[in-house]
Design a protein around this motif. Sequence first.
Motif, PDB file in Angstrom:
ATOM      1  N   ARG A 104       0.869  -1.180   0.000  1.00  0.00           N
ATOM      2  CA  ARG A 104       0.000   0.000   0.000  1.00  0.00           C
ATOM      3  C   ARG A 104       0.904   1.227   0.000  1.00  0.00           C
ATOM      4  N   MET A 105       0.593   2.200  -0.825  1.00  0.00           N
ATOM      5  CA  MET A 105       1.451   3.373  -0.916  1.00  0.00           C
ATOM      6  C   MET A 105       0.633   4.640  -0.747  1.00  0.00           C
ATOM      7  N   ALA A 106       1.101   5.517   0.116  1.00  0.00           N
ATOM      8  CA  ALA A 106       0.398   6.779   0.292  1.00  0.00           C
ATOM      9  C   ALA A 106       0.868   7.797  -0.749  1.00  0.00           C
ATOM     10  N   CYS A 107       2.175   8.097  -0.735  1.00  0.00           N
ATOM     11  CA  CYS A 107       2.643   9.136  -1.677  1.00  0.00           C
ATOM     12  C   CYS A 107       3.201   8.546  -2.971  1.00  0.00           C
ATOM     13  N   GLY A 108       3.847   7.375  -2.879  1.00  0.00           N
ATOM     14  CA  GLY A 108       4.457   6.772  -4.071  1.00  0.00           C
ATOM     15  C   GLY A 108       5.722   7.474  -4.517  1.00  0.00           C
ATOM     16  N   LEU A 109       6.199   8.426  -3.736  1.00  0.00           N
ATOM     17  CA  LEU A 109       7.334   9.260  -4.156  1.00  0.00           C
ATOM     18  C   LEU A 109       8.483   9.265  -3.154  1.00  0.00           C
ATOM     19  N   GLY A 110       8.400   8.416  -2.138  1.00  0.00           N
ATOM     20  CA  GLY A 110       9.491   8.357  -1.162  1.00  0.00           C
ATOM     21  C   GLY A 110       9.370   9.355  -0.033  1.00  0.00           C
ATOM     22  N   ALA A 111       8.227   9.980   0.139  1.00  0.00           N
ATOM     23  CA  ALA A 111       8.112  11.061   1.114  1.00  0.00           C
ATOM     24  C   ALA A 111       7.423  10.674   2.424  1.00  0.00           C
ATOM     25  N   CYS A 112       6.666   9.577   2.453  1.00  0.00           N
ATOM     26  CA  CYS A 112       5.818   9.335   3.638  1.00  0.00           C
ATOM     27  C   CYS A 112       6.223   8.124   4.471  1.00  0.00           C
ATOM     28  N   LEU A 113       7.092   7.274   3.995  1.00  0.00           N
ATOM     29  CA  LEU A 113       7.601   6.074   4.685  1.00  0.00           C
ATOM     30  C   LEU A 113       6.555   4.976   4.877  1.00  0.00           C
ATOM     31  N   SER A 114       5.386   5.106   4.269  1.00  0.00           N
ATOM     32  CA  SER A 114       4.335   4.113   4.513  1.00  0.00           C
ATOM     33  C   SER A 114       4.645   2.764   3.874  1.00  0.00           C
ATOM     34  N   CYS A 115       5.658   2.711   3.029  1.00  0.00           N
ATOM     35  CA  CYS A 115       5.908   1.476   2.273  1.00  0.00           C
ATOM     36  C   CYS A 115       7.244   0.844   2.629  1.00  0.00           C
ATOM     37  N   SER A 116       7.831   1.208   3.780  1.00  0.00           N
ATOM     38  CA  SER A 116       9.193   0.760   4.101  1.00  0.00           C
ATOM     39  C   SER A 116       9.276  -0.737   4.380  1.00  0.00           C
TER      40      SER A 116
ATOM     41  N   LYS B 258      14.282   0.312   3.559  1.00  0.00           N
ATOM     42  CA  LYS B 258      14.181   0.844   2.195  1.00  0.00           C
ATOM     43  C   LYS B 258      12.713   1.096   1.852  1.00  0.00           C
ATOM     44  N   LYS B 259      12.511   2.053   0.954  1.00  0.00           N
ATOM     45  CA  LYS B 259      11.148   2.374   0.531  1.00  0.00           C
ATOM     46  C   LYS B 259      10.815   1.596  -0.741  1.00  0.00           C
ATOM     47  N   VAL B 260       9.700   0.861  -0.682  1.00  0.00           N
ATOM     48  CA  VAL B 260       9.308   0.065  -1.843  1.00  0.00           C
ATOM     49  C   VAL B 260       9.049   0.972  -3.039  1.00  0.00           C
ATOM     50  N   CYS B 261       8.438   2.146  -2.810  1.00  0.00           N
ATOM     51  CA  CYS B 261       8.053   2.995  -3.938  1.00  0.00           C
ATOM     52  C   CYS B 261       9.246   3.626  -4.638  1.00  0.00           C
ATOM     53  N   LYS B 262      10.306   3.916  -3.890  1.00  0.00           N
ATOM     54  CA  LYS B 262      11.418   4.666  -4.470  1.00  0.00           C
ATOM     55  C   LYS B 262      12.656   3.795  -4.680  1.00  0.00           C
TER      56      LYS B 262
END
Length: 249
Positions: free
Chosen positions: A208-220, A228-232
């Motif tokens: 699940r991704m909130a920002c998708g841009l590496g800014a929110c850490l929701s995907c670590s 690491k961030k999955v989105c970035k």
Amino acid sequence: MNIFDVEILSNEPVADKIFRLTLDAPELAKTSRAGQFIQVKVADEFTLRRPFGIASTTGGRVKIFYRVVGRGTYTLSKKVVGDYLDILGALGNGFTPCDGKILLVGGGMGLAPLLCAAEQFNSDILIGGRTKDEVTFWQSEFEPHVEKIFITTDDGSYHKKGFVTDLLPEILGDYSAVYTCGPEVMMRGVARIALDNNLPCQVSFERRMACGLGACLSCSIDTSDGRKKVCKDGPVFDAQKVFGGDKLG
Ligand code: FES
């Protein structure tokens, strides 16, 4: 990465609650790599964009698959040909090409990014699903792009009964690398078998991704190189760094 306003060319159901969406997006298609994803603004009432793995980039078209699981994807399923969507992409780091033939191993919606890998790399596919109905449309999607398709179903209703990890050790010898995407427990099992056989393995995470841009850490996620961030940093990672060492079980 850019924002595109793209026209829907088709949006049709292909299996129970699963849709295939095709977009007229030549610029996006030209710059996208297998394993990358897009963030779709489904409608103005939804603050968050929805992430979807890119499944195809041929002919100036970008194709994705999605399962209707909530209000956002339900709203998306009601879009019709000629509607426009606001797309952010292509995002993330995709699969790294390698020499030799690759075995793609996937289950569920994880098969979508692997379809793009099948388009772009010399590869075969091992598809896992619960039932025949769940895998046959994937089989027809992959057919034009690969030489061999291996299939397992949990209930034995189609091809080999069992999980992809039951069949994988029997077919692994013909390949130089394994790329996998799907449920985490499946990817862990696939990575264990690949690494035990000294084959490079790349895993693509769905989060699940909130920002998708590496800014929110929701995907670590945890890796041997730290969080690491999955989105970035991903969604594709070296399996050794995610499932290697003590974590491999
Ligand atoms: Fe925000 Fe990954 S979704 S950091």
